[in-house]
Design an enzyme around this catalytic site. Sequence first.
Site, PDB file in Angstrom:
ATOM      1  N   GLU A 221       0.887  -1.174   0.000  1.00  0.00           N
ATOM      2  CA  GLU A 221       0.000   0.000   0.000  1.00  0.00           C
ATOM      3  C   GLU A 221       0.917   1.214   0.000  1.00  0.00           C
ATOM      4  O   GLU A 221       1.652   1.438   0.969  1.00  0.00           O
ATOM      5  CB  GLU A 221      -0.866  -0.036   1.267  1.00  0.00           C
ATOM      6  CG  GLU A 221      -1.705   1.214   1.460  1.00  0.00           C
ATOM      7  CD  GLU A 221      -2.330   1.250   2.857  1.00  0.00           C
ATOM      8  OE1 GLU A 221      -2.760   0.200   3.367  1.00  0.00           O
ATOM      9  OE2 GLU A 221      -2.367   2.354   3.440  1.00  0.00           O
TER      10      GLU A 221
ATOM     11  N   ARG B  69       1.183  10.205   1.176  1.00  0.00           N
ATOM     12  CA  ARG B  69       1.581  11.187   2.190  1.00  0.00           C
ATOM     13  C   ARG B  69       2.759  12.006   1.732  1.00  0.00           C
ATOM     14  O   ARG B  69       3.213  12.894   2.445  1.00  0.00           O
ATOM     15  CB  ARG B  69       2.024  10.465   3.471  1.00  0.00           C
ATOM     16  CG  ARG B  69       0.926   9.746   4.151  1.00  0.00           C
ATOM     17  CD  ARG B  69       1.415   8.993   5.357  1.00  0.00           C
ATOM     18  NE  ARG B  69       0.414   8.016   5.699  1.00  0.00           N
ATOM     19  CZ  ARG B  69       0.513   7.146   6.688  1.00  0.00           C
ATOM     20  NH1 ARG B  69       1.588   7.128   7.454  1.00  0.00           N
ATOM     21  NH2 ARG B  69      -0.446   6.299   6.911  1.00  0.00           N
TER      22      ARG B  69
ATOM     23  N   LYS C  79     -10.683  -1.086   7.122  1.00  0.00           N
ATOM     24  CA  LYS C  79      -9.414  -0.999   7.848  1.00  0.00           C
ATOM     25  C   LYS C  79      -9.744  -0.655   9.306  1.00  0.00           C
ATOM     26  O   LYS C  79     -10.482   0.314   9.553  1.00  0.00           O
ATOM     27  CB  LYS C  79      -8.557   0.091   7.198  1.00  0.00           C
ATOM     28  CG  LYS C  79      -7.339   0.523   7.977  1.00  0.00           C
ATOM     29  CD  LYS C  79      -6.498   1.473   7.139  1.00  0.00           C
ATOM     30  CE  LYS C  79      -5.415   2.134   7.973  1.00  0.00           C
ATOM     31  NZ  LYS C  79      -4.373   2.757   7.139  1.00  0.00           N
TER      32      LYS C  79
HETATM   33  C1  3PG Z   1      -1.085   3.428   8.404  1.00  0.00           C
HETATM   34  O1  3PG Z   1      -1.009   4.427   7.783  1.00  0.00           O
HETATM   35  O2  3PG Z   1      -1.864   2.533   8.080  1.00  0.00           O
HETATM   36  C2  3PG Z   1      -0.265   3.311   9.615  1.00  0.00           C
HETATM   37  O3  3PG Z   1       0.457   4.484   9.822  1.00  0.00           O
HETATM   38  C3  3PG Z   1       0.661   2.167   9.613  1.00  0.00           C
HETATM   39  O4  3PG Z   1       0.864   1.936  10.931  1.00  0.00           O
HETATM   40  P1  3PG Z   1       2.273   1.423  11.493  1.00  0.00           P
HETATM   41  O5  3PG Z   1       3.315   2.369  10.982  1.00  0.00           O
HETATM   42  O6  3PG Z   1       2.092   1.453  12.985  1.00  0.00           O
HETATM   43  O7  3PG Z   1       2.472   0.030  10.954  1.00  0.00           O
END
Ligand code: 3PG
Length: 223
Positions: free
Chosen positions: A48, A52, A136
């Site tokens: 994914e 950002r 999600k």
């Molecule tokens: C996301 O955007 O889905 C999260 O920031 C991912 O979370 P993590 O960095 O704690 O795995």
Amino acid sequence: MSTAFPSADAVLARLRAVRIVPVITIDDPDDAVPLARALSDGGLSCAEITFRTPRAPEALHRITTEVPDLFAGAGTVLTPEQAAQARAAGAQFIVAPGLNPRVADYCTTEGIPFYPGVATPSDVETALEHGLTMLKFFPAEPMGGLSFLKAIAAPYVDVSFMPTGGINASNVASYLAFKRVVACGGSWMAPADWISGKQFDRIRDEARRATELAGGKMPAVAV
Ligand code: 3PG
């Protein structure tokens, strides 16, 4: 550069097969292909790409055109305009941290598989109003982790989840053991500083460990 989307069922089947969705933040599109190959070499055939960073759409496009076997979607999609960019870059699914009704309507109209973030029963019911049943669960660990997810999943028997946020090598297996979890998202095997530092061997090795935790080499499932 627009791509036809596979059916929602086919995408869900592919996510069920991959089990772990690396959540990627990438600044330099030149890192996109080496990153995709490192994940793939480690047995993780999915990513994914979060929108950002300014050049995320370009990074996603590089992956979908140069590493087409990798199952690639867009994350952190906050507006319909970003969803359209994701589509143009070849994303096969779209993920967001929350449920923006305009993004949901755009994706539904365009037939794009969309997995919005939810964290409360009301969020789940809003998603159901939009016809969305694969969600999600975000941010998973700060919200209360697996026990909270089990509680929130109980009333909504047709809803599946992709927990993300605070998931790592030490807790991913317990989430995956819960039948309502299709796949888990996480950045632990490819954090942004490893990518910008071009530590692709390290990413491959951590991806390999994640693959083992998810039950071994991911089967290839055509979409
Ligand atoms: C996301 O955007 O889905 C999260 O920031 C991912 O979370 P993590 O960095 O704690 O795995």
